[in-house]
Design a protein around this motif. Sequence first.
Motif, PDB file in Angstrom:
ATOM      1  N   GLY A  97       0.798  -1.218   0.000  1.00 66.72           N
ATOM      2  CA  GLY A  97       0.000   0.000   0.000  1.00 66.72           C
ATOM      3  C   GLY A  97       0.831   1.270   0.000  1.00 66.72           C
ATOM      4  N   THR A  98       2.129   1.164   0.354  1.00 67.48           N
ATOM      5  CA  THR A  98       2.994   2.346   0.322  1.00 67.48           C
ATOM      6  C   THR A  98       3.242   2.822  -1.096  1.00 67.48           C
ATOM      7  N   LYS A  99       2.854   2.015  -2.062  1.00 62.82           N
ATOM      8  CA  LYS A  99       3.063   2.383  -3.460  1.00 62.82           C
ATOM      9  C   LYS A  99       2.497   3.759  -3.773  1.00 62.82           C
ATOM     10  N   VAL A 100       1.350   4.097  -3.196  1.00 61.00           N
ATOM     11  CA  VAL A 100       0.711   5.364  -3.526  1.00 61.00           C
ATOM     12  C   VAL A 100       1.555   6.550  -3.092  1.00 61.00           C
ATOM     13  N   VAL A 101       2.295   6.406  -1.989  1.00 64.27           N
ATOM     14  CA  VAL A 101       3.201   7.473  -1.557  1.00 64.27           C
ATOM     15  C   VAL A 101       4.313   7.653  -2.583  1.00 64.27           C
ATOM     16  N   PHE A 102       4.829   6.540  -3.086  1.00 62.12           N
ATOM     17  CA  PHE A 102       5.883   6.619  -4.103  1.00 62.12           C
ATOM     18  C   PHE A 102       5.341   7.205  -5.407  1.00 62.12           C
ATOM     19  N   VAL A 103       4.097   6.872  -5.740  1.00 57.22           N
ATOM     20  CA  VAL A 103       3.488   7.455  -6.938  1.00 57.22           C
ATOM     21  C   VAL A 103       3.469   8.974  -6.818  1.00 57.22           C
ATOM     22  N   ALA A 104       3.019   9.467  -5.664  1.00 56.66           N
ATOM     23  CA  ALA A 104       2.963  10.911  -5.447  1.00 56.66           C
ATOM     24  C   ALA A 104       4.349  11.538  -5.493  1.00 56.66           C
ATOM     25  N   ALA A 105       5.315  10.882  -4.835  1.00 60.62           N
ATOM     26  CA  ALA A 105       6.672  11.423  -4.786  1.00 60.62           C
ATOM     27  C   ALA A 105       7.300  11.484  -6.176  1.00 60.62           C
ATOM     28  N   PHE A 106       7.196  10.405  -6.929  1.00 62.69           N
ATOM     29  CA  PHE A 106       7.800  10.387  -8.260  1.00 62.69           C
ATOM     30  C   PHE A 106       7.046  11.278  -9.243  1.00 62.69           C
ATOM     31  N   SER A 107       5.744  11.460  -9.007  1.00 61.96           N
ATOM     32  CA  SER A 107       4.992  12.396  -9.841  1.00 61.96           C
ATOM     33  C   SER A 107       5.525  13.808  -9.665  1.00 61.96           C
ATOM     34  N   VAL A 108       5.904  14.142  -8.424  1.00 58.16           N
ATOM     35  CA  VAL A 108       6.492  15.452  -8.144  1.00 58.16           C
ATOM     36  C   VAL A 108       7.871  15.554  -8.783  1.00 58.16           C
ATOM     37  N   ILE A 109       8.647  14.486  -8.663  1.00 55.10           N
ATOM     38  CA  ILE A 109      10.021  14.512  -9.169  1.00 55.10           C
ATOM     39  C   ILE A 109      10.066  14.681 -10.685  1.00 55.10           C
ATOM     40  N   ILE A 110       9.179  13.988 -11.386  1.00 55.24           N
ATOM     41  CA  ILE A 110       9.228  14.076 -12.848  1.00 55.24           C
ATOM     42  C   ILE A 110       8.295  15.164 -13.388  1.00 55.24           C
ATOM     43  N   GLY A 111       7.509  15.754 -12.481  1.00 54.56           N
ATOM     44  CA  GLY A 111       6.612  16.827 -12.893  1.00 54.56           C
ATOM     45  C   GLY A 111       6.891  18.089 -12.117  1.00 54.56           C
ATOM     46  N   ALA A 148       8.919  -7.247   4.437  1.00 52.07           N
ATOM     47  CA  ALA A 148       8.596  -5.820   4.411  1.00 52.07           C
ATOM     48  C   ALA A 148       9.530  -5.057   3.474  1.00 52.07           C
ATOM     49  N   VAL A 149      10.823  -5.361   3.539  1.00 52.64           N
ATOM     50  CA  VAL A 149      11.803  -4.657   2.698  1.00 52.64           C
ATOM     51  C   VAL A 149      11.566  -4.961   1.221  1.00 52.64           C
ATOM     52  N   MET A 150      11.326  -6.242   0.903  1.00 57.65           N
ATOM     53  CA  MET A 150      11.057  -6.622  -0.485  1.00 57.65           C
ATOM     54  C   MET A 150       9.792  -5.944  -1.003  1.00 57.65           C
ATOM     55  N   ALA A 151       8.731  -5.951  -0.184  1.00 54.31           N
ATOM     56  CA  ALA A 151       7.473  -5.332  -0.599  1.00 54.31           C
ATOM     57  C   ALA A 151       7.636  -3.825  -0.753  1.00 54.31           C
ATOM     58  N   LEU A 152       8.422  -3.206   0.127  1.00 53.63           N
ATOM     59  CA  LEU A 152       8.657  -1.765   0.040  1.00 53.63           C
ATOM     60  C   LEU A 152       9.428  -1.425  -1.226  1.00 53.63           C
ATOM     61  N   ALA A 153      10.429  -2.241  -1.557  1.00 56.64           N
ATOM     62  CA  ALA A 153      11.203  -2.019  -2.785  1.00 56.64           C
ATOM     63  C   ALA A 153      10.316  -2.171  -4.013  1.00 56.64           C
ATOM     64  N   ALA A 154       9.450  -3.193  -4.002  1.00 55.44           N
ATOM     65  CA  ALA A 154       8.525  -3.390  -5.123  1.00 55.44           C
ATOM     66  C   ALA A 154       7.588  -2.193  -5.262  1.00 55.44           C
ATOM     67  N   SER A 155       7.118  -1.672  -4.130  1.00 56.07           N
ATOM     68  CA  SER A 155       6.218  -0.516  -4.155  1.00 56.07           C
ATOM     69  C   SER A 155       6.897   0.702  -4.768  1.00 56.07           C
ATOM     70  N   ALA A 156       8.172   0.902  -4.421  1.00 51.31           N
ATOM     71  CA  ALA A 156       8.913   2.049  -4.964  1.00 51.31           C
ATOM     72  C   ALA A 156       9.052   1.937  -6.477  1.00 51.31           C
ATOM     73  N   VAL A 157       9.385   0.736  -6.960  1.00 51.23           N
ATOM     74  CA  VAL A 157       9.541   0.522  -8.404  1.00 51.23           C
ATOM     75  C   VAL A 157       8.200   0.720  -9.113  1.00 51.23           C
ATOM     76  N   ASP A 162       4.255   3.734 -12.428  1.00 49.34           N
ATOM     77  CA  ASP A 162       2.910   4.322 -12.524  1.00 49.34           C
ATOM     78  C   ASP A 162       2.984   5.795 -12.906  1.00 49.34           C
ATOM     79  N   ALA A 163       3.940   6.505 -12.306  1.00 48.21           N
ATOM     80  CA  ALA A 163       4.111   7.923 -12.637  1.00 48.21           C
ATOM     81  C   ALA A 163       4.507   8.090 -14.096  1.00 48.21           C
ATOM     82  N   MET A 164       5.341   7.189 -14.591  1.00 45.96           N
ATOM     83  CA  MET A 164       5.748   7.233 -15.999  1.00 45.96           C
ATOM     84  C   MET A 164       4.567   6.962 -16.925  1.00 45.96           C
ATOM     85  N   VAL A 165       3.747   5.980 -16.554  1.00 44.38           N
ATOM     86  CA  VAL A 165       2.560   5.675 -17.365  1.00 44.38           C
ATOM     87  C   VAL A 165       1.633   6.879 -17.415  1.00 44.38           C
ATOM     88  N   MET A 166       1.401   7.485 -16.248  1.00 42.73           N
ATOM     89  CA  MET A 166       0.513   8.630 -16.170  1.00 42.73           C
ATOM     90  C   MET A 166       0.997   9.781 -17.053  1.00 42.73           C
TER      91      MET A 166
END
Length: 291
Positions: A97-111, A148-157, A162-166
């Motif tokens: 579920g942390t993926k959504v935080v990474f989506v927001a963060a990377f959306s800011v970084i690339i936008g 937890a670490v593996m799932a967190l890494a997957a969420s970040a990727v 997702d940000a790139m697709v958007m």
Amino acid sequence: MPIHYILPAIAAALYALSSLFSKRALQEGAGTLRLSFMTNVAFFLAFAPMALLADGQPDWSQVHWPILAGTGFFIGHVLTFAAIKLGDVSVQAPMMGTKVVFVAAFSVIIGAGHVPLHWWIGAGLTAVAIFLLGFSDWSNRRAVWRTAVMALAASAVFGLTDAMVMKHAGAFGPGWFLATVNGVMLLESLLLIPFFEGGLRGIPKPAWKWLIGGSTLMAIQAVCIGTSIAFWGDATAVNIIYASRGLWGIVLVWLVGSWFGNREREAGGKVMGRRMAGAMMLVAAIILVLI
């Protein structure tokens, strides 16, 4: 509700269910890499028709974006199945579920954008939620934290892709973009074959029904999420709803986990209660971050 909000709600439940199927497939000897390969085959079969249904030809000068996104999704899937194999679904699913935080963060970084105060508050809640999830079972801390670490890494990727697709799917052509992404994933999955623990024929017969079920459900939920983001572009709202898969992961483990040979419920009411509290706090943090 708009269709692109309904689709991620459906995907959240399907993801948690597919995790139970995948966990059982791994327990039956399917193998992490073979499961990842078969899932990517299912993804390609699910997304390929979108190219045929697309209007016109894509902008091939932008083809590097779906290639990069496909590579990201490929890496994310390998990390996801590694997390499922290493630990409990009731830890892995909420952490995703942390993926959504990474989506927001990377959306800011690339936008463009800034980090307001309530984002930092949400980050603090997320840290507490991760603590509750990670230390929910003191008897097996190492396995829980590896999950937890593996799932967190997957969420970040996944968040980055997702940000790139958007950002880039519209210019390339949404249908073609999704089809190309999954074509790239399938081609890169061929690299896994030499590392299989035996070939596909070596998958035990009892594992096949769980493998096929998990791969199919994972592909269906991916179509729900992919089309929502590629065609409507509202990645943050879509992922807020999708984050409910963490709650679904715990609920399904508690209610029907025994049907899949899943014994996480036997961890006890206190452990599962902490995981539920952590999952709910994680969802609250995600919503707070994105308000």
